[in-house]
Design an enzyme around this catalytic site. Sequence first.
Site, PDB file in Angstrom:
ATOM      1  N   LYS A   1       7.055  -3.319 -16.387  1.00 45.49           N
ATOM      2  CA  LYS A   1       6.415  -2.677 -17.551  1.00 45.49           C
ATOM      3  C   LYS A   1       5.402  -1.603 -17.147  1.00 45.49           C
ATOM      4  CE  LYS A   1       8.082  -5.113 -21.066  1.00 45.49           C
ATOM      5  NZ  LYS A   1       8.896  -4.471 -22.100  1.00 45.49           N
TER       6      LYS A   1
ATOM      7  N   SER B   1      13.130  -8.224 -12.646  1.00 49.08           N
ATOM      8  CA  SER B   1      12.182  -7.419 -13.417  1.00 49.08           C
ATOM      9  C   SER B   1      10.748  -7.918 -13.364  1.00 49.08           C
ATOM     10  CB  SER B   1      12.654  -7.329 -14.861  1.00 49.08           C
ATOM     11  OG  SER B   1      12.826  -8.632 -15.382  1.00 49.08           O
TER      12      SER B   1
ATOM     13  N   GLU C   1       1.691  -2.437 -29.548  1.00 48.64           N
ATOM     14  CA  GLU C   1       1.927  -3.767 -30.110  1.00 48.64           C
ATOM     15  C   GLU C   1       2.471  -4.630 -28.990  1.00 48.64           C
ATOM     16  OE1 GLU C   1       4.484  -1.458 -30.709  1.00 48.64           O
ATOM     17  OE2 GLU C   1       5.844  -2.666 -29.485  1.00 48.64           O
TER      18      GLU C   1
END
Length: 605
Positions: free
Chosen positions: A301, A588, A323
Amino acid sequence: MKIKVCGLRDKSNIKELMALPLDYVGFIFYSKSARYVGDDFDAEITKMIPLHIRKVGVFVNEAAEKILTLAKKYQLDVIQLHGDESPEDCQQIKDSGIEVFKAFQLNEDFQFERLEAYHKACDYFLFDTKSDSYGGSGEKFNWEILKKYKGETPFFLSGGIGIDDVEAVKAFQHSKLFGLDVNSGFERSPAVKNVVLVEEFLKSVRKKKMSNNKYAVNERGYYGQFGGAYIPELLRANVDELRENYLKIINSEKFQKDYKRLLDTYVGRPTPLTKVANLSKRFGTNIYLKREDLTHTGAHKINNTVGQILIAKYMGKTRIIAETGAGQHGVATATVCALFGLECIVYMGALDIERQAPNVARMKMLGAKVVPAISGNQTLKDATNEAIRDWIANPHSFYLIGSVVGPHPYPDMVTRLQSIISKEIREQLTKETGNPNPNYVIACVGGGSNAAGAFYHYLDEEDVKLVAVEASGLGVNSGETAATITIGDIGFIHGSKTMLMHDEDGQITEPYSISAGLDYPGVGPLHAHLAETGRAQFLSVTDQEALDAAMVLAQSEGIIPALESAHALAALEQMTFRKDDVVVVNLSGRGDKDMETYMKEINNL
Ligand SMILES: O=C(O)c1ccccc1N[C@@H]1O[C@H](COP(=O)(O)O)[C@@H](O)[C@H]1O
């Protein structure tokens, strides 16, 4: 495209060739050939060949016993049979654990039905030109004949291929074409290859085809029929401002320099590409993990938030809104806001705030304001609505979206920022195997940002199979699932046309997965397009399968994966691989954040 150079025997010539990114080298053990290695061929020569280059012994109607003795002596990985060997002869070699290539000489009269009996007994076929000799004729055949080949077994194309054939080779398409076998077309004298010419051939054949942009977003923000910007009029100016600026900024030298510096010195890139020996053994192939778990904050991320915060800065924005569902994107956003000293407001469903206390604390510690969304189910969907409301009221803010979702240009912008993953995979695989392309890239998909990044530089490389793994929760038909592509329909969510899960009245259904990061009722429009065109294969994995895969990785490789990444790993169990396949799984994120779930769900933890 794999490349085999055949007909070697000269030690210094072989040494020079070893510096090239070859996949296979061949030695002729047929005494009537001008390239015959000879009766006293030195076994030290084949020993000096690096392990990633596979050694092929070429035989013509030789007894199996002799083949196997020579295979042992010269450490051959593959036996290429060029005579009139029967399927049983091939099977006998295969049963000894050595790979088998069976060569067939083709002309217009070739009966492809002949091959049916050979499929099971051979790993690959090799299609050569019909000639009076058994091979090495230097003659080409009409490759059009191969349109008639509809079999399962992948093949090498062979027969007189030379440097002048580069364009023809690139133009030739067949779903089962696996590699090229070159031989007399590159010789200075029998069994001595022109190394410069071979190198030129390798470079030209592997040069990335000009991208045909079949899978890229178009200027209107669509991937095929998916994407676009379906937004309220009040948001139009904000979205337009970003659309007009994002490419100019991303492509600027200054951004590229700043972004690279942050990726290298703050995020910790490049992340390693780890070959995992035990997992490779388990699946009988070569498995590599792209280690996004080793980035700062522990997941991919951050590649996106670092990039978007720079874009926000260049656009003069001083207030960031985001969000978050489980809190991971919220933490990654709060991290970069702290780094750049920008105000950070994170909307989060009230229920999620309760469920994700450690991440809420992290965001607060990093200086972010966490605002509870108290409408609807009080989860991600409701947090998104609040964030959009805030953006409309505060147009000077920058809305930092965490996945390849939302109105154009977000899916494309986030994909580009995550594409560093596949850029590095290409570079790392080239060093490791000599070929930037693996056979498979596997990644989990919620909104789809890690998968988009891992796929990006392979989208137009059709020989690389892309596998996207959705979370099926308690099962695709259980009503408790997040397998959008598997059970969803076309619809509109978060400003884009894509695939989503909805009920009979068209209401978006609440998704479910044990993994918070995959718990999303839609999917990025790029992925909807990849599914519709068949470019990516979509598999689904249940909670339990993901938990099992996490245990396997932890106990066989000493790596605890995030639950999201465990879904990608679990897909390996549903697939079959060849021994020499190269399989990249995008790991990930790391599993620390999921320890509570692992402790609850796995016995004896
Ligand atoms: O190269 C040889 O002399 C040879 C002899 C007997 C069997 C196979 C042989 N070579 C193989 O033949 C094809 C085509 O070679 P070319 O490009 O036409 O020279 C290739 O697969 C070689 O491995």
